[in-house]
Every structure is written in C-alpha cells, then in structure tokens.
Design a protein around this motif. Structure first.
Motif, PDB file in Angstrom:
ATOM      1  N   UNK A  79      43.922  46.690  57.618  1.00 30.50           N
ATOM      2  CA  UNK A  79      44.059  47.195  56.250  1.00 30.50           C
ATOM      3  C   UNK A  79      43.693  48.678  56.195  1.00 30.50           C
ATOM      4  N   UNK A  80      44.462  49.434  55.407  1.00 31.09           N
ATOM      5  CA  UNK A  80      44.165  50.850  55.211  1.00 31.09           C
ATOM      6  C   UNK A  80      44.563  51.755  56.346  1.00 31.09           C
ATOM      7  N   UNK A  81      45.241  51.207  57.365  1.00 34.90           N
ATOM      8  CA  UNK A  81      45.671  52.008  58.512  1.00 34.90           C
ATOM      9  C   UNK A  81      47.171  52.222  58.451  1.00 34.90           C
ATOM     10  N   UNK A  82      47.678  52.923  59.459  1.00 35.48           N
ATOM     11  CA  UNK A  82      49.129  53.113  59.554  1.00 35.48           C
ATOM     12  C   UNK A  82      49.845  51.787  59.806  1.00 35.48           C
ATOM     13  N   UNK A  83      49.107  50.787  60.246  1.00 33.42           N
ATOM     14  CA  UNK A  83      49.671  49.462  60.519  1.00 33.42           C
ATOM     15  C   UNK A  83      49.052  48.445  59.560  1.00 33.42           C
ATOM     16  N   UNK A  84      49.201  48.720  58.287  1.00 30.70           N
ATOM     17  CA  UNK A  84      48.584  47.929  57.227  1.00 30.70           C
ATOM     18  C   UNK A  84      49.379  46.641  56.981  1.00 30.70           C
ATOM     19  N   UNK A  85      48.714  45.484  56.910  1.00 31.61           N
ATOM     20  CA  UNK A  85      49.421  44.243  56.574  1.00 31.61           C
ATOM     21  C   UNK A  85      50.063  44.254  55.187  1.00 31.61           C
ATOM     22  N   UNK A  86      49.742  45.259  54.366  1.00 31.47           N
ATOM     23  CA  UNK A  86      50.383  45.406  53.060  1.00 31.47           C
ATOM     24  C   UNK A  86      51.603  46.323  53.106  1.00 31.47           C
ATOM     25  N   UNK A  87      51.921  46.850  54.267  1.00 31.64           N
ATOM     26  CA  UNK A  87      53.092  47.719  54.409  1.00 31.64           C
ATOM     27  C   UNK A  87      54.361  46.865  54.343  1.00 31.64           C
ATOM     28  N   UNK A  88      55.233  47.082  53.350  1.00 34.10           N
ATOM     29  CA  UNK A  88      56.426  46.229  53.203  1.00 34.10           C
ATOM     30  C   UNK A  88      57.335  46.230  54.424  1.00 34.10           C
ATOM     31  N   UNK A  89      57.456  47.369  55.108  1.00 30.67           N
ATOM     32  CA  UNK A  89      58.333  47.433  56.277  1.00 30.67           C
ATOM     33  C   UNK A  89      57.793  46.581  57.421  1.00 30.67           C
ATOM     34  N   UNK A  90      56.479  46.557  57.561  1.00 30.90           N
ATOM     35  CA  UNK A  90      55.863  45.751  58.616  1.00 30.90           C
ATOM     36  C   UNK A  90      55.949  44.269  58.275  1.00 30.90           C
ATOM     37  N   UNK A  91      55.609  43.917  57.039  1.00 31.89           N
ATOM     38  CA  UNK A  91      55.531  42.512  56.635  1.00 31.89           C
ATOM     39  C   UNK A  91      56.900  41.849  56.507  1.00 31.89           C
ATOM     40  N   UNK A  92      57.942  42.642  56.272  1.00 30.54           N
ATOM     41  CA  UNK A  92      59.275  42.075  56.011  1.00 30.54           C
ATOM     42  C   UNK A  92      59.798  41.235  57.163  1.00 30.54           C
ATOM     43  N   UNK A  93      59.386  41.569  58.387  1.00 32.46           N
ATOM     44  CA  UNK A  93      59.845  40.808  59.558  1.00 32.46           C
ATOM     45  C   UNK A  93      59.454  39.337  59.427  1.00 32.46           C
ATOM     46  N   UNK A  94      58.304  39.073  58.813  1.00 35.47           N
ATOM     47  CA  UNK A  94      57.818  37.704  58.662  1.00 35.47           C
ATOM     48  C   UNK A  94      58.725  36.883  57.759  1.00 35.47           C
ATOM     49  N   UNK A  95      59.218  37.490  56.701  1.00 37.31           N
ATOM     50  CA  UNK A  95      60.034  36.762  55.720  1.00 37.31           C
ATOM     51  C   UNK A  95      61.323  36.237  56.333  1.00 37.31           C
ATOM     52  N   UNK A 115      43.549  38.644  54.396  1.00 40.58           N
ATOM     53  CA  UNK A 115      43.259  38.113  53.067  1.00 40.58           C
ATOM     54  C   UNK A 115      43.907  38.967  51.979  1.00 40.58           C
ATOM     55  N   UNK A 116      44.609  38.298  51.065  1.00 45.06           N
ATOM     56  CA  UNK A 116      45.216  38.944  49.882  1.00 45.06           C
ATOM     57  C   UNK A 116      46.168  40.064  50.265  1.00 45.06           C
ATOM     58  N   UNK A 117      46.971  39.851  51.302  1.00 46.42           N
ATOM     59  CA  UNK A 117      47.908  40.881  51.750  1.00 46.42           C
ATOM     60  C   UNK A 117      49.357  40.415  51.595  1.00 46.42           C
ATOM     61  N   UNK A 118      50.257  41.377  51.658  1.00 46.70           N
ATOM     62  CA  UNK A 118      51.682  41.077  51.619  1.00 46.70           C
ATOM     63  C   UNK A 118      52.093  40.257  52.839  1.00 46.70           C
ATOM     64  N   UNK A 119      51.488  40.544  53.984  1.00 46.97           N
ATOM     65  CA  UNK A 119      51.824  39.779  55.192  1.00 46.97           C
ATOM     66  C   UNK A 119      51.528  38.298  54.992  1.00 46.97           C
ATOM     67  N   UNK A 120      50.386  37.986  54.382  1.00 43.30           N
ATOM     68  CA  UNK A 120      50.042  36.592  54.127  1.00 43.30           C
ATOM     69  C   UNK A 120      51.021  35.966  53.138  1.00 43.30           C
ATOM     70  N   UNK A 121      51.407  36.718  52.121  1.00 41.79           N
ATOM     71  CA  UNK A 121      52.409  36.228  51.163  1.00 41.79           C
ATOM     72  C   UNK A 121      53.738  35.932  51.865  1.00 41.79           C
ATOM     73  N   UNK A 122      54.108  36.803  52.803  1.00 42.63           N
ATOM     74  CA  UNK A 122      55.376  36.613  53.515  1.00 42.63           C
ATOM     75  C   UNK A 122      55.344  35.376  54.412  1.00 42.63           C
ATOM     76  N   UNK A 123      54.190  35.072  54.972  1.00 41.36           N
ATOM     77  CA  UNK A 123      54.059  33.856  55.784  1.00 41.36           C
ATOM     78  C   UNK A 123      54.307  32.634  54.920  1.00 41.36           C
ATOM     79  N   UNK A 124      53.701  32.586  53.744  1.00 38.27           N
ATOM     80  CA  UNK A 124      53.887  31.428  52.863  1.00 38.27           C
ATOM     81  C   UNK A 124      55.330  31.331  52.388  1.00 38.27           C
ATOM     82  N   UNK A 125      55.955  32.476  52.105  1.00 37.64           N
ATOM     83  CA  UNK A 125      57.363  32.470  51.701  1.00 37.64           C
ATOM     84  C   UNK A 125      58.241  31.920  52.812  1.00 37.64           C
ATOM     85  N   UNK A 126      58.011  32.397  54.037  1.00 39.91           N
ATOM     86  CA  UNK A 126      58.804  31.928  55.172  1.00 39.91           C
ATOM     87  C   UNK A 126      58.642  30.418  55.374  1.00 39.91           C
ATOM     88  N   UNK A 127      57.421  29.928  55.236  1.00 37.12           N
ATOM     89  CA  UNK A 127      57.164  28.489  55.383  1.00 37.12           C
ATOM     90  C   UNK A 127      57.958  27.692  54.354  1.00 37.12           C
TER      91      UNK A 127
END
Length: 272
Positions: A79-95, A115-127
């Motif tokens: 979180x808060x880095x260049x590789x943030x789990x809230x970065x839409x471009x990074x998390x989109x691969x999961x969806x 916790x409470x990140x876009x990446x986690x949301x994308x995992x649940x969406x993919x499931x």
C-alpha cells in the motif's frame, strides 16, 4: 451470479502433489488457455518477490501444458507504493483471470497490504464470475479471520498473538470465517524442535488458542495437501499427501486425503 472454486493448500504448490491438484482444478474450469493471475502480495516485502512468483508461474507453464496456461503477474506489493494493491491497472489483471494463485511470503504482511483494497475486491469479483481462487501457505493463512504471526514469532522472537485477517471466505459469500493454519504437520525441525502448526509447535499453538479474539474454528492443512470447495457444493474435498484438521470448540475432526467434510464444520461454534 455464478461462483467459482476455492482451493486452500497447506504447502507444496510446485510439488508432484501440487501439480495433480492444479491439474484437477484447471480441468474443472473447462477453458483453454487458462488465464492465470499470480498475486505477489505476500512476498511484496522481499526484493526478489517477482522471482519467487515467476518460479511458480514457470512451473505451471511447464507442468500443466494441457491447459496452455497464460500467466500474468500482479505486482500488488505494498500500500502507498508504486505497486499499490489499489492501483486499478495492477488490480485489473485479477478481474479477468480464470485462475488466481497466491502463496509464499508473510501472512501478516499479506493481510495488512490487501485489507480494504481494490485487489481484494477484484478477487471476490473474479470468484463470483466463476474463477478458481487457489491460495497456499502464507496467502491461505492471510485469508482467515485471524492471522498467525509466523515470521515474527519463529524468526524474530516476537510475542505470541494474532492479527486481523482478510476474512476472505466470508467476503466470498461462504458464510464461514475460520482461522487457517497451513504447514500443519511440518517436521523441518526434526527430533529436537517441534515445527508443527506452521513452525510454532504444539506448545506455543496451545497458548495461541487461548489468545484467539473470537471462537472461530481452526482449519489446519497438512503440507502437500489441499481442501477444495467447488461451485454449488457445501462440502470440501481433501486432496494430496496428508490430512486436514478442524478444531471447533472442544471438537477435533481429522479428514484424510480422499475424504470430504461438510461446510458446517467450519461454521460457528460446536458445543462439546
């Protein structure tokens, strides 16, 4: 809305047993090529996080050629880095993935940074769109309601205790929220050091049980073993070299490989 498959590995995702389990899971998807997303978060604190997960990806490409796996790497490191789990471009691969895998690293680090990140949301969406979520080792521990401080206790002598987990199974809509402990039967310490219960040993684990912030059941998964919940099922299937152990209140249930157990064993508190 459809749901996917959940697989929780105790360890051994690149072992011969792990290959058989991945093969089973991918065969159930019914698609080719299988689009695989490697979520690197648990190892995000390591300088070689990319290499750790590329080794697993290369194993899948080589060992599961029947499914023509196309592997992408999700560098959701911190979180808060260049590789943030809230970065839409990074998390989109999961969806868009058919098969999401995460494993080696630190469970507390993984939980804290997902916790409470876009990446986690994308995992649940993919499931819910039918993807398979396969979690091993640290990632499987992080998915639970409370997380063992494995690195902190075993490597640095930190005080025993629990951190808040991702509550992922509940987020997936499964109405269960167990504590997950992988490497349940680890024996690397040999005769002189008990490294069962994910390296903390039986004595310290007994103390940890008394420190749990709630009455959540414990799901212990042996190494080179997985438990699998498939769509429209209320039963977990156990595959691999070992067993799973469920501790729910004063009741302990052991299920060997090849067996099954009902979802309700991981639900709530079972009185003696």
């Amino acid at each position: 809305m459809s749901t996917g498959t959940l697989a929780l590995f105790g360890s051994g995702e690149t072992s011969s047993q792990g290959r058989k389990i991945h093969d089973y899971l991918m065969s159930r998807l019914g698609v080719s090529p299988v689009h695989v997303a490697m979520l690197e978060t648990p190892a995000g604190f390591q300088p070689n996080a990319d290499a750790v997960y590329r080794k697993i990806g290369e194993f899948m490409e080589k060992s599961l050629q029947n499914f023509h796996p196309q592997v992408e790497y999700v560098q959701a490191h911190k979180k808060g880095s260049a590789f943030d789990p809230d970065n839409p471009e990074i998390a989109a691969v999961l969806t868009g993935a058919d098969y999401i895998f995460s494993g080696p690293g630190s469970p507390t680090y993984a939980a804290r940074n997902l916790q409470s990140t876009l990446a986690l949301d994308c995992i649940t969406t993919a499931f819910h769109d039918g993807a398979t979520i396969a979690l091993s080792s640290a990632a499987a521990i992080a998915a639970g309601s409370s997380v063992m401080r494995v690195y902190e206790v075993f490597k640095a002598g930190a005080d025993l205790g629990w951190d808040n987990g991702l509550h992922l199974l509940r987020l997936l809509g499964l109405d269960i929220d167990p504590v997950i402990v992988t490497h349940w039967n680890n024996s690397e310490g040999g005769a002189g050091l008990d490294t069962t219960h994910c390296y903390v040993g039986q004595e310290r684990f007994d103390l940890l049980l008394g420190m749990l912030p709630n009455s959540a059941p414990i799901l212990g998964i042996d190494e080179h073993t997985a438990c699998i919940l498939e769509p429209n099922s209320d039963t977990f299937r156990v595959m691999g070299a070992g067993s799973i152990t469920i501790i729910n209140g004063s009741t302990t249930t052991v299920v060997p490989s090849g067996g099954t157990f009902p979802l309700h064993l991981l639900r709530g508190f079972i009185a003696a």
